[in-house]
Design an enzyme around this catalytic site. Structure first.
Site, PDB file in Angstrom:
ATOM      1  N   CYS A 380       0.477  -0.999   0.186  1.00  0.00           N
ATOM      2  CA  CYS A 380       0.148  -0.001   0.086  1.00  0.00           C
ATOM      3  C   CYS A 380       0.701   1.380   0.057  1.00  0.00           C
ATOM      4  O   CYS A 380       1.569   1.929  -1.279  1.00  0.00           O
ATOM      5  CB  CYS A 380      -1.099   0.154   0.602  1.00  0.00           C
ATOM      6  SG  CYS A 380      -2.588   1.046   0.984  1.00  0.00           S
ATOM      7  N   HIS A 515      -3.659  -5.008   0.441  1.00  0.00           N
ATOM      8  CA  HIS A 515      -3.255  -5.795   1.536  1.00  0.00           C
ATOM      9  C   HIS A 515      -3.276  -6.958   1.827  1.00  0.00           C
ATOM     10  O   HIS A 515      -4.462  -7.657   1.935  1.00  0.00           O
ATOM     11  CB  HIS A 515      -4.104  -4.589   2.937  1.00  0.00           C
ATOM     12  CG  HIS A 515      -3.607  -3.488   3.258  1.00  0.00           C
ATOM     13  ND1 HIS A 515      -2.513  -3.140   4.212  1.00  0.00           N
ATOM     14  CD2 HIS A 515      -4.506  -1.906   2.696  1.00  0.00           C
ATOM     15  CE1 HIS A 515      -2.390  -1.800   4.086  1.00  0.00           C
ATOM     16  NE2 HIS A 515      -3.325  -1.191   3.155  1.00  0.00           N
ATOM     17  N   GLU A 517      -1.853  -8.982   3.931  1.00  0.00           N
ATOM     18  CA  GLU A 517      -1.637  -9.733   4.838  1.00  0.00           C
ATOM     19  C   GLU A 517      -2.975 -10.204   5.732  1.00  0.00           C
ATOM     20  O   GLU A 517      -3.138 -10.879   6.154  1.00  0.00           O
ATOM     21  CB  GLU A 517      -0.948  -9.029   5.967  1.00  0.00           C
ATOM     22  CG  GLU A 517      -1.720  -7.854   6.358  1.00  0.00           C
ATOM     23  CD  GLU A 517      -0.977  -6.486   4.948  1.00  0.00           C
ATOM     24  OE1 GLU A 517      -0.850  -6.584   4.154  1.00  0.00           O
ATOM     25  OE2 GLU A 517      -0.787  -5.051   5.643  1.00  0.00           O
TER      26      GLU A 517
HETATM   27  N1  GLN Z   1      -1.870   6.930   3.152  1.00  0.00           N
HETATM   28  C1  GLN Z   1      -1.738   6.000   1.457  1.00  0.00           C
HETATM   29  C2  GLN Z   1      -3.222   6.201   1.002  1.00  0.00           C
HETATM   30  O1  GLN Z   1      -4.372   6.634   2.025  1.00  0.00           O
HETATM   31  C3  GLN Z   1      -1.644   4.482   1.937  1.00  0.00           C
HETATM   32  C4  GLN Z   1      -2.558   3.808   2.965  1.00  0.00           C
HETATM   33  C5  GLN Z   1      -2.096   2.575   3.554  1.00  0.00           C
HETATM   34  O2  GLN Z   1      -1.559   2.230   3.500  1.00  0.00           O
HETATM   35  N2  GLN Z   1      -3.173   1.675   4.012  1.00  0.00           N
HETATM   36  O3  GLN Z   1      -3.592   5.852  -0.254  1.00  0.00           O
END
Ligand code: GLN
Length: 543
Positions: A380, A515, A517
């Site tokens: 992410c 994600h 995970e």
């Molecule tokens: N801050 C980034 C976004 O909002 C990544 C978010 C995250 O890593 N969950 O896109």
């Protein structure tokens, strides 16, 4: 008929009620029953999505896009049953629903009160969607004696009466501390905690005692006597070397048998625990070890990366190695030459995150991994940092950054204002509400032929993974970045949202916008964590 098991906690918080609930779920499954696990949280936030990871640990995202308590992650990891929005409710959620109904006029002139209106709404939340499952396990967050938990306890007291002992069981988790100066385990806090429950009209049927050593027979009898439960219903929950040993430990203590006895169900056959035996055996006898640096922001509160840490353990199980994690605050790498500290690690992972602080350190860690050919996994925010690194250092876009940190010259990562969800278009405006408005939950991605990720996912062309982000790599920079050597190997089906990047000429460098995970299980390690730890094993042979 669905049987309800309520799990409450007393004495102190952090005793592991979530793991206890999840482990009981696993044991009931091992006996052939279907389960559904839920958590009720007594705080006023509508969901944990707006809370800092320092306050509340990780926010666990479900397929249907709910931002939930991290205990739902334990439930999924122990049972494999996918959680949904209906499986986590907070006081804030319950109140906002009741108040919305009141405004609509649904209460027909009645005075709206905690009892019965809030408690009825809690009971509905507990019961909704549990038809057809054998056991619904309901964890009540918080500690008995807190003002906040009272409406929840009142609701389960009422439900306990309505469903009767054949339909409901209460398990209370407490602490039995060892006092070194006395050389004894103390049962008094447990007695007091059960008294707190009795004060609100609840008699537990089982007391689960967290302790650091076995409870001698005399103390067990004492707990049984004072807490008014069968001696067999006093179950020791001993500290475990790995959380995945907890189902086996509870079984050895007779917990599942006692639960079945309570519900008058046959308990003559042994459950099939081979799944857990295999996992524990793999964790106890690794064939080697790898060292992985996790370069993030919330590294001093490990609960903020709970699923990530577990998924790395699962990657270790898949490769039969121990994974040693080195949690590094990325700000460290903002000092000149500090990245040299990464010398000798077998893999570098930059996890999800929010906000500008520490980003230059993350970018430095990405550069180190790319140039030194160390396996790299960006998740992410970590993927976004990898793209910024490529833009600045390979594509000649010196002013590349994310608009999350303010306007910039080359916004390679920008605010997502519109995206497709199935046949619908979701729209967001800058400056709108922050709660529940990210791109959340399961979305598909198409994998490019011949890519590393296509291979990792066993040749699949289309995958589905869980998302939680507000910003996104800007597809308009794709050509410039691909020319510089970065491959966009996963894209949303409509071709506009980059989901995965990789370097074809690097041993293992993958960034994903989602994600992974969140979907890894000890008995089914996620392919990306399997692959990443495998690459770290290969790296360990090189260094
Ligand atoms: N801050 C980034 C976004 O909002 C990544 C978010 C995250 O890593 N969950 O896109």
């Amino acid at each position: 008929m669905t049987r309800f098991v309520f799990v409450t906690g007393g004495v102190v918080s952090s005793l592991g009620k979530g793991i206890a609930t999840a482990a009981l779920g696993a044991l009931l499954q091992a006996r052939g029953y279907s389960v559904r696990l839920r958590k009720l949280d007594p705080y006023l936030n509508v969901d944990p999505g707006t809370m800092s990871p320092y306050q509340h640990g990780e926010v666990y995202v479900t397929d249907d896009g709910a931002e939930t308590d991290l205990d739902l992650g334990h439930y999924e990891r122990f049972t494999g049953v996918a959680a949904s929005r209906a499986d986590n409710a907070t006081t804030g959620r319950i109140y906002s629903d009741v108040i919305a109904r009141e405004r609509r006029g649904d209460y027909l002139g009645a005075t709206v009160q905690v009892i019965p209106h809030i408690t009825d709404a809690i009971k509905e939340t507990i019961l909704r969607g549990t038809e057809g499952v054998d056991f619904a396990l309901i964890e009540i967050g918080g500690t008995v004696g807190d003002i906040e938990s009272l409406p929840f306890l009142e609701a389960i007291r009422q439900l306990g009466n309505e469903l009767g002992p054949e339909g409901a069981m209460i398990i209370h988790l407490t602490l039995v501390p060892y006092i070194p100066s006395a050389g004894e385990l103390k049962t008094k806090p447990t007695q007091h905690s059960v008294k707190e429950l009795l004060n609100v009209g609840i008699q537990p049927h089982m007391v689960l005692c967290r302790c650091d050593r076995p409870i001698p027979a005399a103390e067990r009898r004492k707990i049984a006597l004072f807490c008014n439960v069968h001696p067999q219903a006093v179950i020791a929950a001993l500290d475990a070397g790995t959380i995945y040993a907890v189902p086996l430990n509870y079984h050895a203590e007779g917990m599942d048998r006692e639960v079945l006895r309570h519900f008058r169900l046959p308990a003559d056959r042994e459950p099939d625990l081979s799944r857990w035996e295999k996992i524990v055996a793999a964790l106890h006898a690794p064939e080697g070890a790898v060292k992985i640096a996790v370069v993030g922001k919330y590294t001093n509160l490990l609960d903020s990366y709970k699923s990530l840490a577990e998924a790395l353990v699962h990657g270790g199980i898949a490769n039969r190695v121990r994974v040693d994690l080195d949690w590094v605050d990325s700000q460290v790498f903002e000092q000149p030459d500090a990245v040299a500290q990464l010398e000798g690690v077998h893999g570098i992972l930059v996890p999800g995150g929010f906000g500008e602080r520490g980003t230059e350190g993350k970018i430095a860690a990405v550069q180190f991994a790319r140039e030194r050919r160390v396996p790299f996994f960006g998740i992410c925010f970590g993927m976004q940092m990898a793209v910024i690194e490529a833009a600045r250092n390979l594509a000649g876009l010196g002013g590349a950054s994310s608009t999350e940190f303010g306007p910039c010259e080359a916004p390679v990562v920008g605010l997502l204002t519109e995206w497709a969800r199935g046949n619908e278009i979701e729209r967001r405006a800058a400056g709108g509400n922050l709660g529940g408005t990210m791109r959340l939950g399961a979305y598909p991605a198409m994998l490019a032929e011949g890519s590393l990720v296509r291979n990792i996912y066993g040749g699949a062309e289309r995958i589905s993974e869980r998302h939680r982000h507000r910003y996104e790599v800007n597809i308009r920079y794709r050509d410039a970045l691909e020319e510089a050597g970065l491959r966009f190997s996963g894209i949303s089906p409509d071709g506009v949202l980059p989901e995965i990047i990789e370097y074809p000429d690097h041993p293992w460098f993958v960034g994903v916008q989602y994600h992974p995970e969140l979907k890894s299980k000890p008995f089914a390690p996620h392919p990306l964590f399997h692959g990443f730890v495998g690459a770290a094993v290969a790296q360990a042979r090189l260094v």
